[in-house]
Design an enzyme around this catalytic site. Sequence first.
Site, PDB file in Angstrom:
ATOM      1  N   GLY A  67     -58.422   7.868 109.031  1.00 48.06           N
ATOM      2  CA  GLY A  67     -57.844   9.201 109.229  1.00 48.06           C
ATOM      3  C   GLY A  67     -58.028  10.062 107.991  1.00 48.06           C
ATOM      4  CB  ALA A  68     -60.579   9.813 105.329  1.00 51.45           C
ATOM      5  CB  ALA A  69     -61.150  14.297 108.210  1.00 50.67           C
TER       6      ALA A  69
ATOM      7  CB  ILE B 164     -51.396  11.598 106.064  1.00 50.24           C
ATOM      8  CG1 ILE B 164     -50.156  11.977 106.886  1.00 50.24           C
ATOM      9  CG2 ILE B 164     -51.043  10.547 105.024  1.00 50.24           C
ATOM     10  CD1 ILE B 164     -49.541  10.841 107.678  1.00 50.24           C
TER      11      ILE B 164
ATOM     12  CG  ASP C  24     -38.092   6.088 107.635  1.00 48.28           C
ATOM     13  OD1 ASP C  24     -38.031   7.133 108.295  1.00 48.28           O
ATOM     14  OD2 ASP C  24     -38.980   5.234 107.812  1.00 48.28           O
TER      15      ASP C  24
ATOM     16  CG  HIS D 207     -41.352   5.227 110.726  1.00 46.90           C
ATOM     17  ND1 HIS D 207     -40.624   5.967 109.841  1.00 46.90           N
ATOM     18  CD2 HIS D 207     -42.315   6.056 111.192  1.00 46.90           C
ATOM     19  CE1 HIS D 207     -41.129   7.186 109.771  1.00 46.90           C
ATOM     20  NE2 HIS D 207     -42.152   7.266 110.586  1.00 46.90           N
TER      21      HIS D 207
HETATM   22  N1  LIG Z   1     -45.012   5.961 109.005  1.00 52.23           N
HETATM   23  C1  LIG Z   1     -44.663   7.171 108.618  1.00 52.23           C
HETATM   24  O1  LIG Z   1     -43.654   7.325 107.877  1.00 52.23           O
HETATM   25  C2  LIG Z   1     -45.417   8.388 109.035  1.00 52.23           C
HETATM   26  C3  LIG Z   1     -46.439   8.285 109.949  1.00 52.23           C
HETATM   27  N2  LIG Z   1     -47.134   9.401 110.358  1.00 52.23           N
HETATM   28  C4  LIG Z   1     -48.226   9.189 111.329  1.00 52.23           C
HETATM   29  O2  LIG Z   1     -49.484   9.160 110.648  1.00 52.23           O
HETATM   30  C5  LIG Z   1     -50.527   9.462 111.580  1.00 52.23           C
HETATM   31  C6  LIG Z   1     -51.509  10.478 110.969  1.00 52.23           C
HETATM   32  O3  LIG Z   1     -50.836  11.707 110.765  1.00 52.23           O
HETATM   33  P1  LIG Z   1     -51.623  13.026 110.309  1.00 52.23           P
HETATM   34  O4  LIG Z   1     -52.510  12.733 109.149  1.00 52.23           O
HETATM   35  O5  LIG Z   1     -50.608  14.081 110.185  1.00 52.23           O
HETATM   36  O6  LIG Z   1     -52.499  13.296 111.610  1.00 52.23           O
HETATM   37  P2  LIG Z   1     -53.831  14.179 111.754  1.00 52.23           P
HETATM   38  O7  LIG Z   1     -54.044  14.398 113.203  1.00 52.23           O
HETATM   39  O8  LIG Z   1     -53.810  15.340 110.811  1.00 52.23           O
HETATM   40  O9  LIG Z   1     -54.945  13.171 111.216  1.00 52.23           O
HETATM   41  C7  LIG Z   1     -55.255  11.994 111.868  1.00 52.23           C
HETATM   42  C8  LIG Z   1     -56.722  11.701 111.582  1.00 52.23           C
HETATM   43  O10 LIG Z   1     -57.026  10.416 112.093  1.00 52.23           O
HETATM   44  C9  LIG Z   1     -58.319  10.455 112.614  1.00 52.23           C
HETATM   45  N3  LIG Z   1     -58.506   9.324 113.538  1.00 52.23           N
HETATM   46  C10 LIG Z   1     -58.122   9.239 114.842  1.00 52.23           C
HETATM   47  N4  LIG Z   1     -58.517   8.053 115.347  1.00 52.23           N
HETATM   48  C11 LIG Z   1     -59.135   7.387 114.369  1.00 52.23           C
HETATM   49  C12 LIG Z   1     -59.777   6.131 114.291  1.00 52.23           C
HETATM   50  N5  LIG Z   1     -59.860   5.306 115.341  1.00 52.23           N
HETATM   51  N6  LIG Z   1     -60.313   5.757 113.108  1.00 52.23           N
HETATM   52  C13 LIG Z   1     -60.260   6.561 112.036  1.00 52.23           C
HETATM   53  N7  LIG Z   1     -59.685   7.787 112.050  1.00 52.23           N
HETATM   54  C14 LIG Z   1     -59.125   8.183 113.198  1.00 52.23           C
HETATM   55  C15 LIG Z   1     -58.430  11.832 113.268  1.00 52.23           C
HETATM   56  O11 LIG Z   1     -59.794  12.228 113.426  1.00 52.23           O
HETATM   57  C16 LIG Z   1     -57.683  12.692 112.243  1.00 52.23           C
HETATM   58  O12 LIG Z   1     -58.580  13.212 111.257  1.00 52.23           O
HETATM   59  C17 LIG Z   1     -49.819   9.949 112.852  1.00 52.23           C
HETATM   60  O13 LIG Z   1     -49.770   8.878 113.789  1.00 52.23           O
HETATM   61  C18 LIG Z   1     -48.416  10.283 112.365  1.00 52.23           C
HETATM   62  O14 LIG Z   1     -47.467  10.217 113.393  1.00 52.23           O
HETATM   63  C19 LIG Z   1     -46.861  10.625 109.847  1.00 52.23           C
HETATM   64  C20 LIG Z   1     -45.868  10.775 108.924  1.00 52.23           C
HETATM   65  C21 LIG Z   1     -45.059   9.683 108.473  1.00 52.23           C
HETATM   66  O1  LIG Z   2     -41.867  12.123 112.680  1.00 50.69           O
HETATM   67  C1  LIG Z   2     -43.094  11.970 112.840  1.00 50.69           C
HETATM   68  O2  LIG Z   2     -43.666  11.950 113.926  1.00 50.69           O
HETATM   69  C2  LIG Z   2     -43.910  11.727 111.601  1.00 50.69           C
HETATM   70  C3  LIG Z   2     -43.217  10.656 110.882  1.00 50.69           C
HETATM   71  O3  LIG Z   2     -43.348   9.494 111.224  1.00 50.69           O
HETATM   72  C4  LIG Z   2     -42.185  11.047 109.931  1.00 50.69           C
HETATM   73  O4  LIG Z   2     -42.181  12.179 109.430  1.00 50.69           O
HETATM   74  O5  LIG Z   2     -41.346  10.198 109.632  1.00 50.69           O
END
Ligand SMILES: NC(=O)C1=CN([C@@H]2O[C@H](COP(=O)(O)OP(=O)(O)OC[C@H]3O[C@@H](n4cnc5c(N)ncnc54)[C@H](O)[C@@H]3O)[C@@H](O)[C@H]2O)C=CC1
Ligand SMILES: O=C([O-])CC(=O)C(=O)O
Length: 326
Positions: free
Chosen positions: A11-13, A16, A159, A187
């Site tokens: 998800g490098a692009a 996050i 969290d 989470h």
């Molecule tokens: N555990 C935690 O505390 C948190 C988790 N998240 C989760 O992190 C994830 C990413 O969030 P964002 O960066 O905001 O999303 P985003 O949509 O901005 O970026 C996700 C990226 O992953 C790429 N991607 C999709 N499938 C892929 C694959 N099979 N292999 C490699 N890359 C792939 C997409 O092309 C996109 O560039 C989401 O599921 C979000 O809910 C977000 C915040 C906190």
């Molecule tokens: O709430 C979401 O979907 C993204 C996330 O995991 C967080 O901010 O803790």
Amino acid sequence: MKAPVRVAVTGAAGQIGYSLLFRIAAGDMLGPDQPVILQLVEIPPAMDAVQGVVMELEDCAFPLLHGLHATDKAEEGFKDADYILLVGAKPRGPGMERKDLLEANAAIFSAQGKAINDVASRSVRVLAVGNPANTNALIAQHNAPDIDPGQFTAMTRLDHNRALAQLANRTGSHVTDIRQMTVWGNHSATQYPDISHATVKGQAASELVDRAWLEETFIPTVQQRGAAIIKARGQSSAASAASAAIDHMRDWTLGTPDDDWVSMAITSDGSYGISEGLIYSFPVRCRNGHYEIVQGLTIDDFSRERMRATEQELNEERDAVKHLLP
Ligand SMILES: NC(=O)C1=CN([C@@H]2O[C@H](COP(=O)(O)OP(=O)(O)OC[C@H]3O[C@@H](n4cnc5c(N)ncnc54)[C@H](O)[C@@H]3O)[C@@H](O)[C@H]2O)C=CC1
Ligand SMILES: O=C([O-])CC(=O)C(=O)O
């Protein structure tokens, strides 16, 4: 100077990724004496965007960045990786729960688990960030039978950090005054942020805040913080998530302070009566690159009930993805 280590980020692009990669390359995750080789993994439609990120990483001229490669093949991106941050997944929008993403994201984590099994370093440390993070980590782990299951973790550090910030605000202190905060479980909105063992400047946190604030404000605020950010920003948290991922990997690798612990979602060994094998958030201490669950904490009825509720949700999530757990 140490030999470079390989850090893969999926998800490098994405959002996050854009906050995370620059901090890893700057040395925030593994220390100022640890060179890194970044291996970026994306999907084909995002390869142009990821090339832009590569150009920017080059343009930072980071002294610690010793190699940089982007690919749309997990088997290439995870090759010999010492650290893998599984970020690439669909984020949720307003009105969704994180487990609503299970169907869309689960397939990603089974394929990536297999790729980790095939090509990553045998001592790789894996962090699942993509949601629902605990169950995605479980899926990846079960698809990588040749890697020690303990090397698969999920992120509840955001969290944990949110809980520190809320308690610091309430008590007029600084986050660095607080020790021994715990987040138990998933989470998700059932997580249990627990101040029972926490101290603020050496004093029991439970003596500094009233019960009503704890039950009606603190716990729901931490549980719902992700949703509050989505409502405010129109997108899920990214910079704070990246920062928490850095904290998680740094503490796992370089250790936690003697008088403190952190929260990490790890494979339950049955401690505190939690079902073995679930990826459940526990208080852990890290030393010499290994984590250990903090044992012997007193659990009152209020805590027990909440720890069980979040365990129950994780059991349900595990049942829902049984077909992906070989
Ligand atoms: N555990 C935690 O505390 C948190 C988790 N998240 C989760 O992190 C994830 C990413 O969030 P964002 O960066 O905001 O999303 P985003 O949509 O901005 O970026 C996700 C990226 O992953 C790429 N991607 C999709 N499938 C892929 C694959 N099979 N292999 C490699 N890359 C792939 C997409 O092309 C996109 O560039 C989401 O599921 C979000 O809910 C977000 C915040 C906190
Ligand atoms: O709430 C979401 O979907 C993204 C996330 O995991 C967080 O901010 O803790």
